[in-house]
Design a protein around this motif. Structure first.
Motif, short mmCIF file in Angstrom:
data_model
loop_
_atom_site.label_atom_id
_atom_site.label_comp_id
_atom_site.label_asym_id
_atom_site.label_seq_id
_atom_site.Cartn_x
_atom_site.Cartn_y
_atom_site.Cartn_z
N ASP A 34 0.83 -1.21 0.00
CA ASP A 34 0.00 0.00 0.00
C ASP A 34 0.86 1.26 0.00
N MET A 35 2.07 1.14 -0.52
CA MET A 35 2.99 2.27 -0.60
C MET A 35 2.38 3.39 -1.44
N ASP A 36 2.70 4.62 -1.07
CA ASP A 36 2.23 5.79 -1.81
C ASP A 36 2.66 5.70 -3.27
N ASP A 37 1.76 6.13 -4.18
CA ASP A 37 2.04 6.03 -5.62
C ASP A 37 3.28 6.81 -6.03
N ASP A 38 3.55 7.94 -5.34
CA ASP A 38 4.75 8.72 -5.67
C ASP A 38 6.02 7.93 -5.37
N LEU A 39 5.99 7.14 -4.28
CA LEU A 39 7.15 6.31 -3.96
C LEU A 39 7.27 5.14 -4.92
N LYS A 40 6.14 4.58 -5.31
CA LYS A 40 6.18 3.47 -6.27
C LYS A 40 6.78 3.91 -7.60
N ARG A 41 6.59 5.19 -7.93
CA ARG A 41 7.07 5.70 -9.22
C ARG A 41 8.59 5.60 -9.33
N MET A 42 9.30 5.65 -8.18
CA MET A 42 10.75 5.59 -8.22
C MET A 42 11.25 4.25 -8.78
N TYR A 43 10.41 3.22 -8.68
CA TYR A 43 10.80 1.91 -9.19
C TYR A 43 10.72 1.86 -10.72
N SER A 44 10.14 2.89 -11.32
CA SER A 44 10.07 2.97 -12.78
C SER A 44 11.20 3.79 -13.37
N ASN A 45 12.08 4.31 -12.51
CA ASN A 45 13.21 5.08 -12.99
C ASN A 45 14.15 4.21 -13.83
N LEU A 46 14.76 4.82 -14.82
CA LEU A 46 15.77 4.17 -15.64
C LEU A 46 17.08 4.93 -15.48
N PHE A 47 18.19 4.23 -15.62
CA PHE A 47 19.52 4.85 -15.55
C PHE A 47 20.28 4.48 -16.81
N GLU A 48 20.74 5.50 -17.53
CA GLU A 48 21.47 5.26 -18.77
C GLU A 48 22.91 5.76 -18.63
N PHE A 49 23.85 4.80 -18.61
CA PHE A 49 25.27 5.13 -18.59
C PHE A 49 25.73 5.36 -20.03
N LYS A 50 26.35 6.52 -20.27
CA LYS A 50 26.80 6.86 -21.61
C LYS A 50 28.32 6.91 -21.67
N GLU A 51 28.84 6.73 -22.88
CA GLU A 51 30.29 6.67 -23.07
C GLU A 51 30.98 7.99 -22.75
N ASP A 52 30.23 9.12 -22.77
CA ASP A 52 30.86 10.41 -22.50
C ASP A 52 30.99 10.70 -21.01
N GLY A 53 30.68 9.70 -20.15
CA GLY A 53 30.83 9.89 -18.71
C GLY A 53 29.61 10.49 -18.03
N THR A 54 28.52 10.61 -18.76
CA THR A 54 27.30 11.11 -18.15
C THR A 54 26.38 9.93 -17.80
N LEU A 55 25.57 10.15 -16.79
CA LEU A 55 24.59 9.17 -16.36
C LEU A 55 23.24 9.88 -16.30
N SER A 56 22.33 9.44 -17.14
CA SER A 56 20.99 10.04 -17.15
C SER A 56 20.08 9.23 -16.23
N MET A 57 19.63 9.89 -15.17
CA MET A 57 18.62 9.28 -14.30
C MET A 57 17.27 9.71 -14.85
N LEU A 58 16.53 8.74 -15.42
CA LEU A 58 15.30 9.04 -16.13
C LEU A 58 14.10 8.76 -15.23
N MET A 59 13.44 9.83 -14.79
CA MET A 59 12.29 9.69 -13.91
C MET A 59 11.01 9.63 -14.73
N LYS A 60 10.22 8.59 -14.50
CA LYS A 60 9.04 8.34 -15.31
C LYS A 60 7.99 9.43 -15.14
N GLY A 61 7.47 9.91 -16.26
CA GLY A 61 6.43 10.91 -16.27
C GLY A 61 5.17 10.38 -16.93
#
Length: 258
Positions: A34-61
């Motif tokens: 019964d966790m709050d929906d806003d907290l559940k949304r964090m489980y939908s995050n994606l992380f993209e490691f790129k060759e240029d040394g950046t990491l995109s933390m993608l928060m689901k909208g």
């Protein structure tokens, strides 16, 4: 260490209101709770490691169709949104690097602790084919089945511990070797999940762990710091010491089970 690519969350640290602590929950456990929906949304995050040394933390909208096309196109062009499988993700750009055998991620955290600047670089921990990053997320490559999960460990109580579960009323406190008893109002609760709480000095103090074996008690109290107690349980009478029981500066707490 090859980390280039897209990673998804398989477990994350969330706040357990019942026990007032941060605990690891797998994505499956979180979605069925019964966790709050806003907290559940964090489980939908994606992380993209790129060759240029950046990491995109993608928060689901929202879904693509929920946003006017001209607004979405403008956001994508400005780098404020990314579309993946018909879903809009809001990117937060971080950095990553390899030092020796360590994968480090720049959390961009700022501030000081005891006058020392916080080091924003957080070491990732490899567990099987997963990574624990930013000390809060366990991630696995998209399309890969994780071979390990971080989760809250459920403690199995022995029959002796089950018998000890309950509410204990504080009778008195005293220093070791001193006959003077200080009558105070305090209470201890030992819960059936191996945790508990203590109410003393107008404080609600967390007990993250306790154990009883052959009448010998160990208990950990956590508030601003951590105190380890030892003692004995004989029938309904519980006696706990906040230090060496032979040291005259150690305080003894005496309880009776209700």
């Amino acid at each position: 260490m090859d980390v280039i690519g897209l990673w998804e969350v398989v477990s994350a640290q969330t706040f357990d209101v019942k026990n007032m602590e941060m605990v690891w929950k797998t994505k499956e456990e979180a979605m069925s709770s019964d966790m709050d929906d806003d907290l559940k949304r964090m489980y939908s995050n994606l992380f993209e490691f790129k060759e240029d040394g950046t990491l995109s933390m993608l928060m689901k909208g929202p879904a693509v169709e929920a946003v006017p096309k001209d607004e979405l196109d403008a956001a994508v062009e400005a780098g404020q949104a990314i579309v993946e499988d018909g879903v809009i993700y809001i990117p937060q750009i971080l950095e990553w690097k390899i030092e020796g055998d360590d994968l480090l991620i720049n959390s961009k955290e700022q501030g000081e602790v005891f006058g020392e600047a916080i080091n924003p670089w957080r070491k990732a921990v490899q567990e099987g084919n997963t990574l624990v990053i930013l000390e809060s997320y366990q991630v696995c490559r998209v399309g890969t089945k994780p071979d390990s999960f971080r989760r809250k460990e459920e403690k199995t109580l022995t029959p002796e511990m089950i018998a000890a579960v309950g509410i204990y009323k504080g009778l008195y406190t005293k220093l070791v070797g001193d006959e003077k008893q200080n009558e105070e109002t305090f209470q201890l609760e030992l819960k059936d999940d191996g945790t508990g709480r203590q109410q003393r000095d107008n404080l609600d103090i967390k007990i993250p762990d306790w154990n009883v074996e052959n009448g010998k008690v160990t208990l950990t109290e956590k508030f601003l710091g951590k105190i380890d107690y030892t003692g004995t349980l004989e029938g309904a009478k519980l006696s706990l010491f906040n230090g060496d029981p032979t040291n005259p500066f150690t305080m003894e707490y005496v309880y009776e089970k209700q």
